[in-house]
Design an enzyme around this catalytic site. Sequence first.
Site, PDB file in Angstrom:
ATOM      1  N   GLU A  15      -0.341  -9.571  11.696  1.00 52.06           N
ATOM      2  CA  GLU A  15      -0.325  -9.356  10.345  1.00 52.06           C
ATOM      3  C   GLU A  15       1.397  -8.694   9.907  1.00 52.06           C
ATOM      4  O   GLU A  15       1.713  -9.329   8.996  1.00 52.06           O
ATOM      5  CB  GLU A  15      -0.974  -8.095  10.329  1.00 52.06           C
ATOM      6  CG  GLU A  15      -1.543  -7.490   8.923  1.00 52.06           C
ATOM      7  CD  GLU A  15      -2.352  -6.378   8.508  1.00 52.06           C
ATOM      8  OE1 GLU A  15      -2.819  -5.761   9.693  1.00 52.06           O
ATOM      9  OE2 GLU A  15      -2.550  -5.954   7.497  1.00 52.06           O
ATOM     10  N   ASP A  22       0.565  -1.234  -0.051  1.00 44.86           N
ATOM     11  CA  ASP A  22       0.027  -0.038   0.037  1.00 44.86           C
ATOM     12  C   ASP A  22       0.783   1.350  -0.094  1.00 44.86           C
ATOM     13  O   ASP A  22       0.663   2.108  -0.917  1.00 44.86           O
ATOM     14  CB  ASP A  22      -0.992   0.087   0.952  1.00 44.86           C
ATOM     15  CG  ASP A  22      -1.800  -1.190   1.105  1.00 44.86           C
ATOM     16  OD1 ASP A  22      -1.544  -2.002   0.251  1.00 44.86           O
ATOM     17  OD2 ASP A  22      -3.036  -1.453   2.100  1.00 44.86           O
TER      18      ASP A  22
HETATM   19  C1  6A9 Z   1      -9.589  -2.094   5.633  1.00 48.31           C
HETATM   20  C2  6A9 Z   1     -10.707  -2.109   7.886  1.00 48.31           C
HETATM   21  C3  6A9 Z   1     -12.936  -3.115  10.755  1.00 48.31           C
HETATM   22  C4  6A9 Z   1      -3.612  -4.970   3.253  1.00 48.31           C
HETATM   23  O1  6A9 Z   1      -4.492  -9.047   3.991  1.00 48.31           O
HETATM   24  C5  6A9 Z   1      -5.199  -8.091   3.330  1.00 48.31           C
HETATM   25  C6  6A9 Z   1      -4.405  -6.859   2.578  1.00 48.31           C
HETATM   26  C7  6A9 Z   1      -3.298  -7.238   1.646  1.00 48.31           C
HETATM   27  O2  6A9 Z   1      -3.737  -8.019   0.509  1.00 48.31           O
HETATM   28  C8  6A9 Z   1      -2.407  -5.963   1.588  1.00 48.31           C
HETATM   29  O3  6A9 Z   1      -1.308  -6.417   0.785  1.00 48.31           O
HETATM   30  N1  6A9 Z   1      -4.333  -6.036   3.727  1.00 48.31           N
HETATM   31  C9  6A9 Z   1      -2.223  -5.146   2.710  1.00 48.31           C
HETATM   32  O4  6A9 Z   1      -1.500  -4.066   2.219  1.00 48.31           O
HETATM   33  C10 6A9 Z   1      -5.569  -5.682   4.473  1.00 48.31           C
HETATM   34  C11 6A9 Z   1      -6.369  -4.850   3.739  1.00 48.31           C
HETATM   35  C12 6A9 Z   1      -7.579  -4.204   4.510  1.00 48.31           C
HETATM   36  C13 6A9 Z   1      -8.223  -3.143   3.809  1.00 48.31           C
HETATM   37  C14 6A9 Z   1      -9.581  -2.922   4.348  1.00 48.31           C
HETATM   38  C15 6A9 Z   1     -10.901  -2.247   6.338  1.00 48.31           C
HETATM   39  C16 6A9 Z   1     -11.498  -3.012   8.594  1.00 48.31           C
HETATM   40  O5  6A9 Z   1     -12.019  -2.262   9.700  1.00 48.31           O
END
Ligand code: 6A9
Length: 753
Positions: free
Chosen positions: A723, A526
Site C-alpha cells: 500500500e 486521511d
Molecule cells: C478500513 C479495515 C479488515 C485509505 O485504497 C483505499 C483507501 C484510499 O482511497 C485512501 O486514500 N485507503 C487511503 O487513505 C484504504 C481505506 C480502507 C478503509 C476501511 C477497513 C479493513 O479491515
Amino acid sequence: MWFGTQDYASISQTRHACDQGDQLQSYTWTKYDPREGGVQVIKDARNNVQLTTEFLKVPGGDHGGNWAARIKGEPLDPLQPSRISTIFYLGMEGLGGIDMDTDEEDNGLQGDIKFTGSSPELDDFSIRIVDGPSNTAVTSGPHSEVFKDRIGKSHFMGQPVPAGNIWQAKEFILQSLMKRAQEVIAPYRDPAAGIPDPSFVLQLPDEIYSGSNLYAVQKFFDGEFQFDVFYESASSRQTLSSSTLDEGITALSTSFDQRFNKVFPTPSDYSSKSNKDALETFSQAITSNLIGGVGYFYGNSIINEKFSYEWDEDDEAEDRSASDEKGPRLTEPKKLLTATPSRSFFPRGFYWDEGFHLLHIGAWDNDFGLEILKDWIDLIDDNGWVAREQILGEEARSKVPAEFLTQVPNYANPPTLTVAVTAFINRVKIASLGPSDADLGMDFGMGSSQTPLTEVKTEPGNRSLDPEVATAFLKGIYKPLKRHYDWFRRTQRGQIKQYGRKARSRTEAYRWRGRSDKHVLTSGMDDYPRGPPHAGELHLDLISWMALFSRTMREIAEFIGENDDAISYGEIEKAILDNIEDLHWNEEQQMYCDANVDDDDESYHVCNKGYLSLFPFMLSLLSPDSPHLGAILDVVRDPEQLWSDYGLRSLSASHPEYGTGENYWKGPIWVQMNYLVLGALHNRYAVEEGPYKLRAQEIYRELRKNIIDNVFKEYERTGYVWEQYDPNTGYGQRSHPFTGWTSLVTLILTEKY
Ligand code: 6A9
C-alpha cells in the site's frame, strides 16, 4: 479452498478467500487477461505447497461460452512432505439448479466427477472434474495405508443453502466436514486406539441432500498433483479435455507476452538493464493483478442522510433533507464492476482509487475500462453524488468494521474518474489522427514507448477507439457526469467572505465536507495535517481537483461538441486558477497552503509542506513559467523535505509531525501521488519551455528510477507490492498485496502518463 493434512491444526487455517492473516509467502497472477484467462501462482509455506491455477476461456455457443481450470501443486521444498486436501466447490443462487452424478457413493467416488445444470442465463451446461495423469500414491511410510487407494478418488457433499449465502461456502463445507469427523473420531477416544491420520478423519461425508445448490468435491494429495475442471455450455457443442488446457495455456502465455510487449514495453534504455527480464515479469504480474482484482459487486449499502459535523451544519443540506429518514438506512441494491485496491484487505470499490485503476486498465483494454467506468457513472445519483466507498451487499460488508460502513450523501472524494476519460479521449485521438495531434507529452531521452498506429485498432479491447463509438459512449455518460460536477461545485463550496478582497473570483473556493477533528477521509489523505475544523476553512487540494475536474470536463465537452458548456468549464477553470494564487499562495513561506479563519474572523494560512502543498504543480495547473515553480521543485528535490531514495514522502521530513501518530499520510511514500508528480513533469514541466525545464527533466529521471527500483526490489524481497513504502528504509508496509494504484509502476516503467 485447501488445508494441510500434516496435522489436525491446519484445518483451522483453511485457505479460501484472499486473507492477509493466512500469511502466504506470495500469491500472484503472473499473466491474466479478462478476455482469455490466466495463470496464478500461490506459495503456501505453512503447508509446503506451491499451487498453480490456470484459467482458460473457450468461446462458443450462445450462453457465455466454456471455460477450463487446472489446479496443480508441488512441494515448495521437495525434501519435505507436502500433504494437502483441496476442495473445489460450486453453487447456484436464483433460478435453475445443479445435479451431481453419484452412481457409487460408497466411501467416495472413483474417477471423473460430473455435474449437470441449467439456469435461464447459462442454459444447459455440464461441469467435469478430471484427475491429472501423474498424481502420486504414497507407497511407503506412516501414511501409505491411508493413501494407497486415494489416487483418482474424491469425497463430496451437497446441501441446500439459502439464496444470498453461497459466499459463506467455506463455513457450510467445513461444518459438514467437522460433523462427520466427530463421528469418525469417536472410537479413538480410547488412547489405546492410537491417533488416526488427519486425512482419514477430515473428509466430506459423501452425502447429497435433496434440493442441494452447493456442492463440494474433496481430494487428498501427497506431493505433486494436478486436476482439471471443465465447464461446457451445451449450446457450444464442444468437449474440453486436458489438451485444451495444455495447448490453450501455452498459446495464451505467448500471446500475452507479445501483447504486453506492445502495450507496456519495458524501455530498453532503462538503466537497470541486467534486470530487464525480471522487471518485465514483475510488470506483467502487477498489471495482471490489477485486472485480476476486478470484481462484480451487487447489493444494498448503508447511507445516512442526516449525519453532520457542527462545522458542516450551515450547509444548505439539500441532499440531506431530500429524505425524511433519520439515521443510517439501507439503500436499494446496486451493481458495480470495479477494480479493487487490495484483494486481501479492501476488496471493494473506492471512488478515487478507481480513476487511477482506469488509467492503467484502459491502456490495456479500452473497452473493458469503459465497461467499468460506465458502472461507476451509473452510481451517480439524482443529486449528482457517488459514495466514496462502495460496500455493496453482505459479503462486502463482512470485510468492513462497523464504524466505516455508513456513507454520507454530502461527502466527496477526489474526482479522478474524468482523468481516465480524457486519457481515453487521448487514445482515441492517437488512434485516428496520429500522435502529433494528441496531447502526448514528449520523450526526452527515456526512449519512445508508443505503439505504431496501424496496429492499434486491431488490438482486442479497442473497439471503442473508433471515433463514432467513442463519441456515442461519451455522449451517453455526459449528462450524469455534468450532474456530478455540479454536485461538487454546489456541495463542496467554501465561504469566501472572510477573505476580503483578496480573491479575484467570488465563487471559486472549496472545502471538504465531513472532516473530523483529526481526519479528512474525504480528501483521501486521511491523517495529513490540517488546521482546526472550521466552516470558513478552504482546502488547497480540493480547489486544485476542481480545476482539473473543470479542465477535463471542458475536454470531454469539446470532444462531443457541447461547445457552450466547454466555454463555461474553461471560464470556471480560469477563475479557479486565479483563486489558487489569490487564496492559497503564501509569499513568506513560498508555498501553497490551506486557508482558515480564526476566532476574530481573520483569515490565515495553514501551511504543511508535503503532498498537499504540491497540488497546483502535481495536477499540472501551474504554467511552466510560474514564479512559484522553482520553490516547489526545491522542496521536491530536497532530501530534508520530500525527497527520498525511494520516492517522494507524503510529508516533509522537517515537519514536526513527520512520522508521528498513525503515520499513514505523515511521511510514507504513496505510488499514485508520485505517479501524478511524474506525469506533471513528463507531460508539462520537462517538455514545455520555461526556466525550470532542465531541472524538471533531471528530477523526472531520478524520481522515476527511485520509484521503479524500490517497488520492484520490495516485490522481489517480500513477494508483494504494498500500500505504501517507508521513506527511511524503502520497505513496503501496511496492506498487501496492494495491486491497486501501486500497480501504476507499470505505467511509470513504460512512461504512460
Ligand atoms: C478500513 C479495515 C479488515 C485509505 O485504497 C483505499 C483507501 C484510499 O482511497 C485512501 O486514500 N485507503 C487511503 O487513505 C484504504 C481505506 C480502507 C478503509 C476501511 C477497513 C479493513 O479491515
